[in-house]
Design an enzyme around this catalytic site. Structure first.
Site, PDB file in Angstrom:
ATOM      1  CG  HIS A   8      33.840   1.052   6.787  1.00 59.64           C
ATOM      2  ND1 HIS A   8      33.571   0.040   5.890  1.00 59.64           N
ATOM      3  CD2 HIS A   8      33.110   0.762   7.904  1.00 59.64           C
ATOM      4  CE1 HIS A   8      32.729  -0.809   6.437  1.00 59.64           C
ATOM      5  NE2 HIS A   8      32.432  -0.390   7.677  1.00 59.64           N
ATOM      6  CD  GLU A   9      33.631   2.236  11.550  1.00 58.35           C
ATOM      7  OE1 GLU A   9      32.501   2.565  11.973  1.00 58.35           O
ATOM      8  OE2 GLU A   9      33.948   1.054  11.356  1.00 58.35           O
ATOM      9  CG  HIS A  37      28.805   2.642   9.017  1.00 60.32           C
ATOM     10  ND1 HIS A  37      27.912   1.938   8.225  1.00 60.32           N
ATOM     11  CD2 HIS A  37      29.886   1.819   9.176  1.00 60.32           C
ATOM     12  CE1 HIS A  37      28.436   0.765   7.909  1.00 60.32           C
ATOM     13  NE2 HIS A  37      29.633   0.672   8.472  1.00 60.32           N
TER      14      HIS A  37
END
Length: 215
Positions: free
Chosen positions: A22-23, A26
């Protein structure tokens, strides 16, 4: 006690993968659109240690798992300098959606793990694969739906700021310093679960329908 340890063992890998990708997503998309902040800080990485927040990634998920509520937690946010993006307002949308998009992708990957486990003879390998796959679908769908709430600084809040007209976006963005407190209040009062529960259930059923099995 044994069941708690078993649950932690089952959820540990899915949680680590969920927050890490997820990170990293980004950071990768921010880099693609011109912001190298996360990249220069080593956050565009699949190394979970770079993304783990001791409280949000380890302690809180374990506590919520033991209490039986919505699995709740967070990772260290990837730093994004939106002004460094080539088109800040437009590109913010794609940077924000990258994290939830990665979680949706992983939910389907864990569905594939279940499919593989169901295709194996019943053994010491098949059962853990199925249980971990179910946990992987659940945690990734929860993270995706939770992060899509239109509340700054969640990803959904960034999406809203990107889509709203400039003046409305500026006003809405001022909620950000209070966003976490609002989120905790919603969690403690049960409103959060009531709001996102149906969306979580629908998305899980979508994955179940795609693979043709029951979780």
């Amino acid at each position: 006690m044994d069941s708690i340890i078993q649950n932690i063992a089952i959820y540990a890998l899915p949680v680590i993968f969920a927050i890490t990708l997820h990170e990293a997503a980004h950071g990768y998309v921010a880099k693609h659109f011109g912001d190298l902040t996360a990249y220069t800080q080593g956050r565009v990485s699949l190394n979970p240690i770079r993304h783990i927040d001791p409280l949000g990634t380890i302690i809180l998920p374990v506590v919520t798992l033991m209490l039986g509520g919505i699995l709740f937690g967070w990772a260290k946010p990837v730093p994004v300098n939106f002004s460094a993006l080539r088109n800040p307002k437009r590109d913010m949308l794609w940077v924000a959606l990258a994290g939830p998009g990665a979680n949706l992708f992983m939910a389907f990957l864990w569905g594939f793990v279940i499919k593989l486990g169901l295709g194996l003879p019943e053994s010491n390998l098949s059962d853990p694969m199925i249980l971990m796959g179910e946990a992987g679908i659940k945690i990734n769908v929860i993270l995706m739906v939770l992060n899509l709430l239109p509340l700054p600084p969640l990803d959904g809040g960034r999406v809203a700021v990107s889509l709203l007209p400039h003046r409305m976006a500026d006003t809405f963005a001022k909620i950000e310093p209070y966003g976490f407190m609002i989120l905790v209040l919603l969690l403690m009062t049960g409103v959060l679960g009531a709001v996102i529960g149906p969306f979580i259930g629908f998305t899980i059923q979508m994955v179940v329908w795609f693979f043709g099995f029951e979780t």
